[in-house]
Write a protein that holds these residues in place. Structure first.
Motif, PDB file in Angstrom:
ATOM      1  N   VAL A  31       1.615   3.127 -12.835  1.00  0.00           N
ATOM      2  CA  VAL A  31       1.068   4.022 -13.885  1.00  0.00           C
ATOM      3  C   VAL A  31       2.256   5.198 -14.172  1.00  0.00           C
ATOM      4  CG1 VAL A  31      -0.772   5.157 -14.766  1.00  0.00           C
ATOM      5  CG2 VAL A  31      -1.182   3.585 -13.115  1.00  0.00           C
ATOM      6  N   PRO A  32       3.310   4.573 -14.735  1.00  0.00           N
ATOM      7  CA  PRO A  32       4.555   5.749 -14.828  1.00  0.00           C
ATOM      8  C   PRO A  32       3.961   6.810 -15.476  1.00  0.00           C
ATOM      9  CG  PRO A  32       4.929   3.557 -15.930  1.00  0.00           C
ATOM     10  CD  PRO A  32       3.783   3.202 -15.263  1.00  0.00           C
ATOM     11  N   SER A  33       3.278   6.725 -16.760  1.00  0.00           N
ATOM     12  CA  SER A  33       2.777   7.888 -17.487  1.00  0.00           C
ATOM     13  C   SER A  33       2.394   8.884 -16.650  1.00  0.00           C
ATOM     14  CB  SER A  33       1.884   7.282 -18.427  1.00  0.00           C
ATOM     15  OG  SER A  33       0.624   7.149 -17.969  1.00  0.00           O
ATOM     16  N   LEU A  34       1.686   8.953 -15.645  1.00  0.00           N
ATOM     17  CA  LEU A  34       1.322  10.072 -14.598  1.00  0.00           C
ATOM     18  C   LEU A  34       2.160  10.976 -14.543  1.00  0.00           C
ATOM     19  CD1 LEU A  34      -0.657   8.311 -11.861  1.00  0.00           C
ATOM     20  CD2 LEU A  34      -1.654   9.490 -13.959  1.00  0.00           C
ATOM     21  N   GLY A  35       3.488  10.990 -14.501  1.00  0.00           N
ATOM     22  CA  GLY A  35       4.578  11.766 -14.472  1.00  0.00           C
ATOM     23  C   GLY A  35       5.094  12.098 -13.141  1.00  0.00           C
ATOM     24  N   ALA A  36       6.528  12.629 -12.825  1.00  0.00           N
ATOM     25  CA  ALA A  36       7.252  12.673 -11.844  1.00  0.00           C
ATOM     26  C   ALA A  36       6.250  13.515 -10.624  1.00  0.00           C
ATOM     27  CB  ALA A  36       8.336  13.359 -11.867  1.00  0.00           C
TER      28      ALA A  36
ATOM     29  N   PRO B  28       4.956  10.919  -5.024  1.00  0.00           N
ATOM     30  CA  PRO B  28       4.663  10.856  -3.592  1.00  0.00           C
ATOM     31  C   PRO B  28       3.367  10.182  -3.351  1.00  0.00           C
ATOM     32  CG  PRO B  28       4.985  13.297  -4.095  1.00  0.00           C
ATOM     33  CD  PRO B  28       5.062  12.481  -5.281  1.00  0.00           C
ATOM     34  N   VAL B  29       2.521  10.208  -4.355  1.00  0.00           N
ATOM     35  CA  VAL B  29       1.320   9.561  -4.230  1.00  0.00           C
ATOM     36  C   VAL B  29       1.128   7.906  -3.804  1.00  0.00           C
ATOM     37  CG1 VAL B  29      -1.302   9.416  -4.986  1.00  0.00           C
ATOM     38  CG2 VAL B  29       0.267  11.401  -5.451  1.00  0.00           C
ATOM     39  N   THR B  30       0.747   7.430  -2.937  1.00  0.00           N
ATOM     40  CA  THR B  30       0.852   6.029  -2.598  1.00  0.00           C
ATOM     41  C   THR B  30      -0.429   5.290  -2.752  1.00  0.00           C
ATOM     42  OG1 THR B  30       0.298   5.904  -0.416  1.00  0.00           O
ATOM     43  CG2 THR B  30       2.675   6.134  -1.050  1.00  0.00           C
ATOM     44  N   LEU B  31      -0.506   4.126  -3.145  1.00  0.00           N
ATOM     45  CA  LEU B  31      -1.844   3.467  -3.000  1.00  0.00           C
ATOM     46  C   LEU B  31      -2.735   3.679  -2.176  1.00  0.00           C
ATOM     47  CD1 LEU B  31      -0.788  -0.171  -4.554  1.00  0.00           C
ATOM     48  CD2 LEU B  31      -0.869   1.879  -5.662  1.00  0.00           C
ATOM     49  N   ARG B  32      -1.901   3.685  -0.712  1.00  0.00           N
ATOM     50  CA  ARG B  32      -2.873   3.964   0.337  1.00  0.00           C
ATOM     51  C   ARG B  32      -3.576   5.474   0.305  1.00  0.00           C
ATOM     52  NH1 ARG B  32      -1.972   1.571   5.132  1.00  0.00           N
ATOM     53  NH2 ARG B  32       0.359   0.892   4.724  1.00  0.00           N
ATOM     54  N   HIS B  33      -2.910   6.212   0.048  1.00  0.00           N
ATOM     55  CA  HIS B  33      -3.365   7.785  -0.301  1.00  0.00           C
ATOM     56  C   HIS B  33      -4.689   7.690  -1.558  1.00  0.00           C
ATOM     57  CE1 HIS B  33       0.836   9.397   0.510  1.00  0.00           C
ATOM     58  NE2 HIS B  33      -0.032   9.899   1.559  1.00  0.00           N
ATOM     59  N   LEU B  34      -4.630   6.961  -2.362  1.00  0.00           N
ATOM     60  CA  LEU B  34      -5.508   6.849  -3.468  1.00  0.00           C
ATOM     61  C   LEU B  34      -6.850   6.219  -2.707  1.00  0.00           C
ATOM     62  CD1 LEU B  34      -3.640   5.814  -6.534  1.00  0.00           C
ATOM     63  CD2 LEU B  34      -4.335   7.948  -5.798  1.00  0.00           C
ATOM     64  N   ILE B  35      -6.574   5.234  -1.811  1.00  0.00           N
ATOM     65  CA  ILE B  35      -7.821   4.502  -1.456  1.00  0.00           C
ATOM     66  C   ILE B  35      -8.589   5.266  -0.441  1.00  0.00           C
ATOM     67  CG2 ILE B  35      -8.091   2.790   0.644  1.00  0.00           C
ATOM     68  CD1 ILE B  35      -6.193   0.765  -0.974  1.00  0.00           C
ATOM     69  N   HIS B  36      -7.780   6.392   0.367  1.00  0.00           N
ATOM     70  CA  HIS B  36      -8.537   7.058   1.318  1.00  0.00           C
ATOM     71  C   HIS B  36      -8.739   8.438   0.840  1.00  0.00           C
ATOM     72  CE1 HIS B  36      -7.815   3.834   4.142  1.00  0.00           C
ATOM     73  NE2 HIS B  36      -6.581   3.755   4.223  1.00  0.00           N
ATOM     74  N   HIS B  37      -8.576   8.532  -0.302  1.00  0.00           N
ATOM     75  CA  HIS B  37      -8.836  10.030  -1.198  1.00  0.00           C
ATOM     76  C   HIS B  37      -8.160  11.265  -0.661  1.00  0.00           C
ATOM     77  CE1 HIS B  37     -12.588   8.009  -3.264  1.00  0.00           C
ATOM     78  NE2 HIS B  37     -12.725   7.701  -1.828  1.00  0.00           N
ATOM     79  N   THR B  38      -6.742  10.671  -0.404  1.00  0.00           N
ATOM     80  CA  THR B  38      -5.890  12.058   0.274  1.00  0.00           C
ATOM     81  C   THR B  38      -4.705  12.100  -0.618  1.00  0.00           C
ATOM     82  OG1 THR B  38      -4.368  10.368   1.613  1.00  0.00           O
ATOM     83  CG2 THR B  38      -6.504  11.685   2.271  1.00  0.00           C
TER      84      THR B  38
ATOM     85  N   THR C 109     -10.549   9.365  -9.665  1.00  0.00           N
ATOM     86  CA  THR C 109      -9.455   9.295 -10.309  1.00  0.00           C
ATOM     87  C   THR C 109      -8.544   8.160  -9.365  1.00  0.00           C
ATOM     88  OG1 THR C 109      -9.178  11.181 -11.318  1.00  0.00           O
ATOM     89  CG2 THR C 109      -7.094  10.217 -10.961  1.00  0.00           C
ATOM     90  N   GLY C 110      -8.624   8.175  -8.296  1.00  0.00           N
ATOM     91  CA  GLY C 110      -7.824   7.379  -7.071  1.00  0.00           C
ATOM     92  C   GLY C 110      -8.248   5.922  -7.475  1.00  0.00           C
ATOM     93  N   TYR C 111      -9.615   5.691  -7.710  1.00  0.00           N
ATOM     94  CA  TYR C 111      -9.827   4.098  -7.724  1.00  0.00           C
ATOM     95  C   TYR C 111      -9.861   3.639  -9.144  1.00  0.00           C
ATOM     96  CZ  TYR C 111     -11.056   3.484  -2.974  1.00  0.00           C
ATOM     97  OH  TYR C 111     -11.029   3.130  -1.498  1.00  0.00           O
ATOM     98  N   PHE C 112     -10.016   4.681 -10.161  1.00  0.00           N
ATOM     99  CA  PHE C 112      -9.873   4.358 -11.390  1.00  0.00           C
ATOM    100  C   PHE C 112      -8.160   3.715 -11.668  1.00  0.00           C
ATOM    101  CE2 PHE C 112      -8.077   6.388 -15.362  1.00  0.00           C
ATOM    102  CZ  PHE C 112      -8.054   5.524 -16.326  1.00  0.00           C
ATOM    103  N   LEU C 113      -7.281   4.502 -11.037  1.00  0.00           N
ATOM    104  CA  LEU C 113      -5.978   4.165 -11.173  1.00  0.00           C
ATOM    105  C   LEU C 113      -5.712   2.828 -10.419  1.00  0.00           C
ATOM    106  CD1 LEU C 113      -4.212   7.797 -10.549  1.00  0.00           C
ATOM    107  CD2 LEU C 113      -4.399   6.336 -12.674  1.00  0.00           C
ATOM    108  N   LEU C 114      -6.497   2.578  -9.370  1.00  0.00           N
ATOM    109  CA  LEU C 114      -6.317   1.307  -8.490  1.00  0.00           C
ATOM    110  C   LEU C 114      -6.551   0.090  -9.375  1.00  0.00           C
ATOM    111  CD1 LEU C 114      -7.603   2.326  -5.070  1.00  0.00           C
ATOM    112  CD2 LEU C 114      -5.253   1.762  -5.620  1.00  0.00           C
TER     113      LEU C 114
ATOM    114  N   LEU D  71       0.934  -1.378   0.109  1.00  0.00           N
ATOM    115  CA  LEU D  71      -0.112  -0.006   0.052  1.00  0.00           C
ATOM    116  C   LEU D  71       0.950   1.166   0.098  1.00  0.00           C
ATOM    117  CD1 LEU D  71      -3.027  -0.921   2.503  1.00  0.00           C
ATOM    118  CD2 LEU D  71      -2.935  -1.317   0.008  1.00  0.00           C
ATOM    119  N   ASP D  72       2.077   1.117   0.272  1.00  0.00           N
ATOM    120  CA  ASP D  72       3.091   2.243   0.459  1.00  0.00           C
ATOM    121  C   ASP D  72       3.852   2.483  -0.786  1.00  0.00           C
ATOM    122  OD1 ASP D  72       2.189   3.108   3.073  1.00  0.00           O
ATOM    123  OD2 ASP D  72       3.353   1.477   3.726  1.00  0.00           O
ATOM    124  N   ASP D  73       3.577   1.638  -1.901  1.00  0.00           N
ATOM    125  CA  ASP D  73       4.138   1.707  -3.375  1.00  0.00           C
ATOM    126  C   ASP D  73       3.513   2.974  -3.782  1.00  0.00           C
ATOM    127  OD1 ASP D  73       5.401  -0.902  -3.052  1.00  0.00           O
ATOM    128  OD2 ASP D  73       3.700  -1.632  -4.281  1.00  0.00           O
ATOM    129  N   SER D  74       4.418   3.627  -4.673  1.00  0.00           N
ATOM    130  CA  SER D  74       4.013   4.937  -5.476  1.00  0.00           C
ATOM    131  C   SER D  74       3.206   4.622  -6.542  1.00  0.00           C
ATOM    132  CB  SER D  74       5.175   5.556  -6.096  1.00  0.00           C
ATOM    133  OG  SER D  74       4.883   6.688  -7.152  1.00  0.00           O
TER     134      SER D  74
END
Length: 349
Positions: free
Chosen positions: A93-98, A102-112, A161-166, A85-88
């Motif tokens: 999805v490397p195409s998102l750009g640099a 810092p955005v991890t899977l955990r952030h995406l799950i919890h909408h932060t 976006t977070g859940y689409f990326l997940l 869950l702490d993976d970037s």
């Protein structure tokens, strides 16, 4: 509270839905205890054109109620050591750009996570809900954006976006699309035989037509061929949702430790030590509710003519679901009213 079947309870629930016309779009509803005591029914039409009535077997698009299945898939892959869950998100999805590093899977799950909503970018590109929108197009929109809405982990802002990326993370980590993975690892083992994720339209199984009212007040079919999954696109009926609700207690799929984690809320403090702005008690694709003198899990959904609400009361071993094919049907209100009747307590909110 009594989980013995009561004719009075059934009559009170039925009364709730009596005001709806049998000749318009409507809903299917269910309240079911794990011991089998169940109150269920349906009102309105699955298809106005074919005059087909809704039943408790009618399949609807769950819209955002789908998010919990995505989070569950992520936890299954974490359990197998295929991701952390702490993976970037860039690992998958490397195409998102640099800027998204810092955005991890955990952030995406919890909408932060702070990433812009792909739906907003579609709107800017003049793509309507009724137009086709592919996964590749949405990734291109996100790649071209390159600006965070806020520093990662500092604010809660609900994000499709977070859940689409997940969903893309599941694909990368498992080698299967979220549709295939969920079928094989969640729906089939739980005998949810009427449940599927749709990533291409039209569907190859019958689904309730969805409607909105036009300016003249007449019902119009409102369908979206968007192909993103993860944030939406689980199609199911109220009967199958009961099987899912039970699994959130039994852990038949995933095990008890994993289902326990489904109700763990995100952090309350940002990386810099401040309180997260606008934070909500949001767990793994599920909100945590405290009402009726008890604790429960819930989520609502609204997308392209579909409206849905799901509630799970772990202590009471009760699942409630209301699914509608009309955009303005307040499924949450009716799920709460059903809970009040069954639990014998009024909701404070």
């Amino acid at each position: 509270m009594n989980s013995t079947y009561s004719q009075t309870t059934y009559a009170a629930i039925k009364q709730l839905f009596n005001k709806f016309s049998p000749n318009e779009p409507g809903c299917a509803y269910i309240a079911s205890f794990d011991d089998g005591v169940t109150y269920k029914g349906a009102v309105g039409l699955d298809s106005i054109e074919k005059k087909l009535p809704i039943t408790t077997k009618t399949i609807f698009n769950l819209a955002s109620v789908s998010k919990q299945f995505t989070a569950f898939a992520i936890l299954l892959l974490e359990q197998e050591g295929k991701l952390s869950l702490d993976d970037s998100i860039l690992k998958y999805v490397p195409s998102l750009g640099a800027y998204a590093e810092p955005v991890t899977l955990r952030h995406l799950i919890h909408h932060t996570g702070g990433l812009v909503d792909y739906m907003e970018l579609a709107e800017v590109a003049n793509i309507k809900e009724t137009d086709k929108l592919t996964v590749e197009e949405s990734l291109e929109h996100l790649k071209n954006h390159q600006i965070a809405k806020f520093p990662v982990g500092t604010k809660f802002e609900y994000s499709n976006t977070g859940y689409f990326l997940l969903s893309l993370v599941v694909e990368k980590a498992s080698g299967k699309s979220l549709r295939e993975f969920s079928k094989e690892r969640i729906f089939e083992p739980l005998n949810m035989s009427d449940t599927a994720i749709v990533d291409r339209y039209p569907t190859n199984f019958p689904v309730a037509r969805s409607y909105l009212k036009n300016k003249q007040g007449a019902y119009e079919i409102f369908e979206s061929p968007w192909e993103q999954t993860g944030d939406k696109a689980v199609h199911t009926n109220v009967e199958d949702l009961v099987k899912w609700g039970q699994n959130l207690t039994t852990g038949t799929v995933g095990g008890k430790d994993l289902v326990k984690r489904m109700s763990e809320i995100g952090p309350k403090i940002s990386p810099t030590g401040e309180t997260i702005i606008d934070n909500e008690d949001y767990a793994f694709g599920l909100s945590i509710g405290e009402d009726f003198d008890c604790h429960y899990l819930e989520h609502s959904g609204l997308w392209a003519g579909y409206s849905s609400h799901f509630m799970r009361f772990p202590e009471e071993r009760l699942t409630i679901a209301v699914l509608s094919n009309y955009e303005d049907f307040d499924t949450q209100e009716y799920a709460i009213k059903m809970a009040e009747i069954i639990l014998g307590k009024s909701a404070k909110k």
